[in-house]
Design an enzyme around this catalytic site. Structure first.
Site, short mmCIF file in Angstrom:
data_model
loop_
_atom_site.label_atom_id
_atom_site.label_comp_id
_atom_site.label_asym_id
_atom_site.label_seq_id
_atom_site.Cartn_x
_atom_site.Cartn_y
_atom_site.Cartn_z
CE LYS A 35 -7.05 -1.47 2.59
NZ LYS A 35 -5.70 -1.91 2.96
CE LYS A 63 -5.33 1.88 2.55
NZ LYS A 63 -4.23 1.15 3.20
CG ASP A 99 -1.98 -1.06 1.20
OD1 ASP A 99 -1.75 -2.09 0.53
OD2 ASP A 99 -3.03 -0.88 1.85
#
Lengths: 310, 304
Positions: free
Chosen positions: B240, B204, B141
């Site tokens: 996400k 995300k 991430d």
């Protein structure tokens, strides 16, 4: 200004005042909507249901919110959230807040009296009930910083320990207020629970539900933290099961359950070993409805072993 | 890389977002009620999409092992539960998590590139990425350079994501936009496009360190960007939302939004994740409530 116009002006003023008088006769009264009290707010029931509350003579007084199990669930969440903050307040401060509730109730005596009369009490009974409710709040306000001293103990033990026991609040308490005495019964059940630092969710009397919601307005302006006290109006038959089965409720306090109802509560309470307290109070004006042992009903005794002399 | 060979859009002219339209759409989604069997299925699906996350400076190896145990044993009283999708940790906890999750299907995700700010040089970010992948992270991430984005240096942001993607090798790359700092939906839309064209496998919303974190509104904007990118290129990018999603009801609303915007094909952990920590227990409590009819208490569910 010419004379004619002056007369016309006076005439029109008279016309307006006549119209106002007429309107006065026809004025639509603004009626109060009785809602629930959850987390310091007054929401309608999520179910959208209500029932018509009637006078003994059959006249409709109000549409009362009929709380659902989901309203109860929301109230428990609010009570759980409020619990730690309320329990952490000093006993002295909790006493002040209970006293404040008494002050506010004193200031709104007339409203509570007429509301009780509207719901079927006679005038003298209503006056006596409101007076007793005010005094009861003052009574428990006084106990706030004393019950722990009275019920604590230093215990003699054989080992090198300083050993002491003291009462602590249980957590979230579900309260089933009695059917009789819509105000005094409610206050007598709530006060000993909250003075000891518990938060609560209360189901009000089905016969006299209006006093409980008016009482909620009073708490909202008495420094009671949002969520410490939550009040639902609804049907006992429908909600009893959820009051006693919810895993996040630590105790159930009631005072007038019939044996079949009590049995239902006791068997649902087993799931998380809730304490079930049925007070069996006959006279709400007597000392059986007002004593420090009632505070202890929703307290846990915590014993500490503190090493000494090492 | 496929993205490099196709003509790139000019990111200065990303589509503008209709803010009122977004608010209106979300108001309708949140008014919906999902019940009974559909609710149980949705709750289980949400569980399987969880990235169980611990990103605290005070994390210890013990805490991470505990979280990995929770990931493998969500609630042993219920036999037919899915496991969560991944455990998400800081770079220095990757090897601990990898070992604790050995033999399970739960993936290890690691934040990288100087999370949560991203305020360091590119070589350090690439080195950090390579290191977490070599220590066993299945997913990385990363955060975008918000300062460069606001300076209008979209090419830098693009190149940085592309370079990190290359450093990831086989590992999946999730690109954190930090929507709470992007100020407008137009910026969110633009940043989403930059990330996807640069090779992101997932986009995300947030690090969880900035408020507001994930919201339904911003998620809708990103889902629509994913849809339009799919029509343009034929590649499916995952989504996400992370941060602030702590109850089951909200999680189900995200799933409704997902289904209505991108459809059935995205309704798997391969293309949708929740970044959360306390959501897991609320989902479990709701599942037990659906099975027993009795409202649950957090006292009877393991914390991590």
């Amino acid at each position: 200004m010419s004379k004619a116009r002056k007369i016309a002006k006076n005439d029109s003023l008279e016309l307006i005042s006549a119209a106002q008088n007429k309107a006065e006769d026809k004025r639509l009264e603004v009626l109060k909507t009785y809602k629930l009290y959850i987390g310091g707010a007054f929401p309608r029931t999520e179910s959208g249901r209500y029932w018509k509350l009637k006078t003994p003579a059959g006249k409709v007084i109000a549409n009362v919110s009929r709380a659902s199990r989901k309203d109860f669930r929301n109230a428990v969440v609010a009570a759980r959230r409020a619990f730690s903050g309320w329990a952490a307040k000093t006993a002295y401060n909790r006493g002040q807040i209970l006293y404040r509730m008494a002050e506010m109730l004193e200031g709104r005596r007339e409203q509570f009296i007429s509301e009780l009369v509207l719901q079927g009490s006679n005038e003298n009974e209503a006056v006596r009930e409101v007076n007793a409710a005010i005094d009861r709040l003052v009574y428990y306000a006084g106990w706030a910083d004393k019950y722990q001293q009275v019920f604590s103990a230093v215990n003699p033990v054989q080992s090198s320990h300083f050993n002491f026991s003291l009462p602590e609040p249980m957590g979230v308490v579900a309260v089933i207020a009695p059917e009789s005495h819509g105000l005094l019964g409610l206050v007598s059940c709530i006060a000993p629970v909250i003075v000891g630092g518990n938060s609560c969710v209360v189901l009000s009397s089905e016969k006299q539900p209006l006093s409980s919601i008016t009482f909620a307005e009073l708490m909202e302006s008495s420094d009671v933290p949002a969520g410490a006290i939550n009040i639902l109006t609804g049907f006992r038959e429908e909600l009893l099961e959820h009051f006693s089965s919810h895993m996040d409720v630590n105790a159930v306090v009631s005072s007038d359950l019939e044996s079949a109802e009590l049995k239902e509560v006791q068997s649902s309470a087993v799931s998380n070993l809730k304490r079930v307290i049925n007070l069996k109070i006959k006279d709400w004006f007597s000392d059986e409805a007002q004593n420090p042992y009632l505070i202890m009903e929703t307290q846990e005794i915590k014993t500490t072993w503190h090493p000494i002399g090492l | 890389m496929a993205a490099a060979t196709q003509t790139l859009p000019d990111f200065r002219y990303s589509p503008v977002v209709d803010q009122v339209g977004v608010a209106d759409r979300i108001a309708r989604v949140t008014a919906r009620s999902i019940k009974k069997e559909s609710k149980i299925e949705a709750l289980k699906l949400a569980l399987s999409m969880l990235d169980l996350t611990t990103l605290d400076a005070k994390d210890t190896a013990g805490k991470v092992r505990q979280l990995c145990y929770k990931a493998r044993h969500l609630h042993d009283d219920l036999p037919d539960l899915p496991t969560v999708a991944a455990v998400c940790v800081y770079p220095n906890m990757v090897s601990v998590a990898k070992k604790a999750l050995e033999g399970s299907t739960v993936k290890v995700a690691s934040v990288a590139t100087a999370f949560p700010t991203g305020m360091t040089s590119l070589d350090i970010k690439l080195e950090e990425t390579r290191r977490v992948v070599s220590e066993g992270a299945d997913e990385v991430d990363m955060v975008i350079s918000r300062g460069r984005f606001f300076a209008g240096d979209y090419n830098y942001v693009f190149d940085e994501i592309a370079a990190v993607k290359e450093a990831c090798g086989q590992a999946h790359l999730k690109v954190i936009l930090e929507t709470g700092e992007l100020e407008t939906y137009d910026n969110v839309r633009r940043a989403s496009e930059i990330a996807m064209y640069a090779g992101a496998d997932f986009i995300k919303t947030s690090t969880g360190k900035v408020k507001p974190a994930a919201t339904l509104e911003v998620t809708l904007v990103m889902l629509e960007a994913i849809r339009d990118y799919y029509y343009q290129t034929g590649r499916m990018v995952g989504m996400k939302p992370a941060g602030g999603i702590s109850n089951a009801k909200l999680a189900i609303q995200y799933l409704v939004l997902l289904k209505e915007t991108l459809g059935e094909a995205w309704m798997t952990p391969q293309y949708f994740r929740f970044g959360a920590s306390s959501l897991a227990n609320d989902l479990l409590m709701q599942i037990v409530k659906q099975k027993t009819g009795i409202y649950q208490s957090i006292d009877y569910f393991s914390k991590d």
